[in-house]
Design a protein around this motif. Structure first.
Motif, short mmCIF file in Angstrom:
data_model
loop_
_atom_site.label_atom_id
_atom_site.label_comp_id
_atom_site.label_asym_id
_atom_site.label_seq_id
_atom_site.Cartn_x
_atom_site.Cartn_y
_atom_site.Cartn_z
N LEU A 186 -23.52 9.42 12.37
CA LEU A 186 -24.23 8.56 13.32
C LEU A 186 -25.30 7.70 12.66
O LEU A 186 -25.97 6.92 13.33
CB LEU A 186 -24.87 9.42 14.41
CG LEU A 186 -23.89 10.14 15.34
CD1 LEU A 186 -24.63 11.08 16.27
CD2 LEU A 186 -23.06 9.15 16.15
N SER A 188 -25.18 5.11 10.87
CA SER A 188 -24.98 3.66 10.98
C SER A 188 -24.84 3.19 12.42
O SER A 188 -24.53 2.02 12.65
CB SER A 188 -23.72 3.26 10.20
OG SER A 188 -22.58 3.92 10.75
N ASN A 189 -25.07 4.10 13.39
CA ASN A 189 -24.86 3.76 14.81
C ASN A 189 -23.49 3.10 14.99
O ASN A 189 -23.38 1.95 15.43
CB ASN A 189 -25.96 2.83 15.30
CG ASN A 189 -25.96 2.68 16.82
OD1 ASN A 189 -25.27 3.44 17.52
ND2 ASN A 189 -26.69 1.70 17.33
N LEU A 221 -26.07 6.16 22.97
CA LEU A 221 -25.80 5.07 22.05
C LEU A 221 -24.63 4.18 22.47
O LEU A 221 -24.44 3.10 21.91
CB LEU A 221 -25.51 5.64 20.65
CG LEU A 221 -26.59 6.53 20.04
CD1 LEU A 221 -26.11 7.11 18.71
CD2 LEU A 221 -27.88 5.75 19.85
N THR A 223 -21.55 4.90 21.93
CA THR A 223 -20.52 4.99 20.89
C THR A 223 -19.19 5.41 21.51
O THR A 223 -19.14 6.33 22.34
CB THR A 223 -20.94 6.03 19.83
OG1 THR A 223 -22.19 5.65 19.27
CG2 THR A 223 -19.90 6.15 18.73
#
Length: 736
Positions: A186, A188-189, A221, A223
């Protein structure tokens, strides 16, 4: 403390009109070059994962799940190539990227978490160095990378992150290692996070914590997650949509709740029926199985690729490949590659669901004699002059034809206890072991041949337990040759009987283990363990690495062998559904101490020790967790070198009373009518055959008060779920 499960976190909200693709796979066909030929391992696979969405890929080992992930990363092995199709991640066509662009995408856009965190971490580097490298790869300066590493470790809920930063991977538990790997992923997002079997080697509580973490970070986030697993319950808990792969083809896809409630492909139906779900027991039914195995890679099939294993298949299926039929379901479109998708749930069972009446009648026999007894069994290791008590005064017994399930977190002493029984470790002075009422020597080297034959083991990983250089016949034959009464033709006759008993086809006797599937290898290991007609077999996680279809076959086999031969099992597993299915009684270990023991139906039905309650609440089911029901244990398992005073569980107990728990070690208390409260026919049979011995709980809270507290918690969870339509607890049960 109690808290909401992942499903109650606010989902990353992107309206359908604004939704963007994190991953788009269109017509993906991948080949591997093997023996001079290109063999297709993925055929025309298409799916998409929206930003902020979790998408599950399920199927048996070898179906192509990990190949999809490797293709997305453009990280296929040398003999692999994308023959056709397109993969787009965050708007970029992966196969058209040059080397620099690909490196940038891997650093900033996509991350992957592998099954074994121990192999993903460098053993020679500190955690600080490894996590900060992930930030540096994303362009962060060295000094700032260290600070952000500390913040990320805090974010993934690692206790004492400063200490962990200075640690090496081998100094962390499996759950801590997996959190570190997730922190690195995570850094690097990323727009897309790929999880490839991330919880297979974790126990129930750590698995639940890791899944909570992924769900919360995804919600925060936005993601997208591609979740690859053969654990359907984990997929049911984590993913909004699911795709089912079989032999390289996507055979079913849809909303997870729709697919698991009303599957429309016979393969999906078969997978779901293989699961030892709540309420299923070896005493009442055998698990359904899927006959046969996956076709070899590159096999050319004229019709449906699943026809040879499908009990609905007819001439049309063998002649015509089914197109992707699409239908409207409760939560969106559902796709199935089956000509008869409307009646897939009517798939005939491979095995009779209920056991014959004569099998159930056996449970009404007189109480069975004790085979194995342990009293005050302890084991202390001395590490760097520090005494570490791994097993602490455990007393239990095992009846003929009984299965005792051992459960508890990693480090609770399950395997050490099993090794003490087998004589692989020497117990402390004062420990008592008896076999058939006679003293049993502490070390296996001091036991006579009959005693050695009487106690055998089946390990978790058959690859580590079987010599790859020998044929199956040689492996089993060596065990038979140690029997003094067997020579020549008698060995061959016993070998044939034994392989038939474990359902191992004769054609495999000349094969090496490397040529066998995981299920066949485990059958060889079981046959070898049964060669000496054992009285007790220790099964140490024998199905944890197997697909659900193979697992079902092995569990049925163990149940049948027990019924036919009267053998007793000590069954160790992290999967509490598997333990419940096979076990007559269950023993719960924590930090080397026995906290609860009793009939399986009583232990699962309640009341339970607060630790058992937490374990059971952590187990995902196809129906999902009731909202608010999961109990989160604070902190990690304490060190056995310095166990807590009083009740060893008080430092993590959500129902701690106060000083009495900190100062006084609680005695065992009889849970009295707990077997009756379970409301199970299984518990009645257990009581009738003598296995329904007392249900004991080691807790300062009286059993009736525990029952009231736990009933109130379940009722509250049901009310919350009823008021929250989005809760997975409201998902209808599958009707297959």
């Amino acid at each position: 403390m109690n808290g909401p499960p992942p499903s109650s976190f606010p989902a990353f909200d992107v309206s359908k009109s604004d939704r963007t693709d994190a991953l788009t796979v269109v017509g993906l066909t991948v080949t591997y070059r093997m023996r001079g030929r290109d063999r297709e391992v993925l055929q025309d696979v298409s799916f998409r994962v929206w930003r902020g969405e979790a998408y599950g890929l399920v199927g048996e080992s070898g179906c192509g799940k990990s190949t999809v992930a490797m293709a997305a990363l453009r990280y296929l092995p040398r003999n692999g190539k994308v023959k056709a199709g397109k993969i787009v991640i965050a708007g970029a066509d992966v196969n058209k990227l040059d080397a620099d662009a690909l490196r940038t995408m891997r650093a900033n856009t996509i991350s992957m978490v592998y099954q074994d965190p121990g192999r993903a971490l460098n053993p020679s580097l500190t955690i600080a160095r490894q996590v900060s490298e992930a930030f540096e790869a994303a362009g962060v300066a060295t000094g700032e990378a260290l600070q952000r590493s500390l913040e990320m470790l805090q974010r993934v809920r690692i206790a004492s992150p400063e200490r962990v930063m200075d640690s090496y991977p081998h100094q962390l538990s499996g759950g801590m290692q997996q959190r570190v790997v997730i922190a690195m992923a995570l850094a690097s997002n990323p727009a897309l996070l790929i999880l490839d079997e991330p919880t297979t080697g974790l126990d129930a509580t750590v698995e639940a914590e890791v899944l909570d973490l992924v769900a919360q970070l995804r919600a925060e986030l936005g993601t997208a997650v591609l979740f690859i697993s053969h654990n359907l319950a984990v997929i049911g808990r984590m993913c909004e949509r699911v795709g089912v792969l079989y032999a390289g083809k996507l055979v079913e896809e849809g909303a997870t709740q729709d697919v698991f409630t009303r599957p429309r492909h016979p393969y999906t139906v078969g997978l779901l029926r293989c699961l030892p779900t709540t309420g299923r027991s070896k005493d009442t039914e055998r698990l359904d199985t899927i006959a046969g195995g996956l076709p070899s890679p590159g096999s050319v099939t004229q019709g449906c690729i699943y026809a040879e294993r499908c009990r609905l298949a007819d001439d049309r299926c063998r002649r015509e490949a089914p197109p992707p039929y699409r239908v409207s379901a409760a939560h969106g479109d559902q796709m199935s590659r089956c000509h008869y998708h409307e009646r897939a749930v009517e798939l005939p069972r491979a095995l009779a669901q209920a056991l014959p009446e004569h099998s159930l009648a056996a449970a009404d026999e007189n109480p069975r004699e004790l085979v194995l007894r342990a009293e005050n069994l302890s084991k202390t290791f001395h590490v760097s002059s520090t005494a570490l008590r791994a097993v602490d005064k455990v007393s239990l017994d095992l009846a003929a034809g009984e299965t005792l399930g051992l459960v508890g977190e990693s480090g609770s002493g399950k395997t050490t206890l099993a090794k003490l029984m087998l004589g692989l470790l020497t117990p402390d002075a004062g420990s008592v072991l008896e076999l058939d009422g006679a003293p049993l020597a502490a070390r296996v080297t001091r036991r006579n041949d009959e005693q050695v034959k009487s106690l055998q083991i089946v390990f978790q990983n058959p690859d580590s337990a079987l010599n790859r250089a020998h044929s199956v016949k040689r492996l089993i034959g060596r065990a038979l040759s140690r029997l003094a009464a067997l020579r020549g033709a008698a060995i061959d006759e016993r070998l044939a009987t034994l392989t038939a008993a474990v359902r191992l086809p004769e054609r495999y006797l000349g094969s090496r283990t490397r040529q066998l599937s995981g299920g066949l290898k485990q059958r060889v290991a079981i046959a070898r363990a049964f060669a000496g007609e054992p009285r007790v077999v220790v099964c140490d996680e024998p199905t944890s690495a197997l697909d659900v279809s193979v697992q079902a076959a092995i569990l049925n086999l163990l149940a049948d062998l027990q019924h036919e031969r009267g053998v007793s099992y000590v069954f160790i597993s992290h999967d509490l559904h598997v333990v419940r299915y096979l076990s007559d009684r269950i023993a719960v270990l924590y930090l080397g101490r026995l906290l609860e023991i009793g009939p399986a139906a009583a232990v699962f039905g309640g009341p339970q020790h607060p630790y058992t309650e937490a374990l059971l609440s952590s187990v995902p089911t196809l129906e999902g967790h009731a909202s608010g029901a999961r109990i989160r244990l604070s902190g990690d398992l304490p060190s056995a070198a310095s166990p807590p005073s009083g009740c060893v569980f008080h430092t993590r107990c959500p129902r701690k009373l106060g000083a009495i728990c900190e100062q006084q070690d609680p005695p065992f208390a009889d849970a009295a009518d707990s077997a009756d409260s379970a409301g199970s026919a299984g518990s009645a049979r257990e009581a009738a055959n003598g296995m329904g011995r007392k249900h004991l709980i080691r807790c300062h809270i009286p059993a009736e008060e525990l029952r009231a507290l736990q009933t109130a918690s379940r009722d509250q969870a049901s009310d919350v779920a009823r008021d929250n339509p989005a809760s997975p607890a409201n998902g209808a049960r599958r009707d297959s």
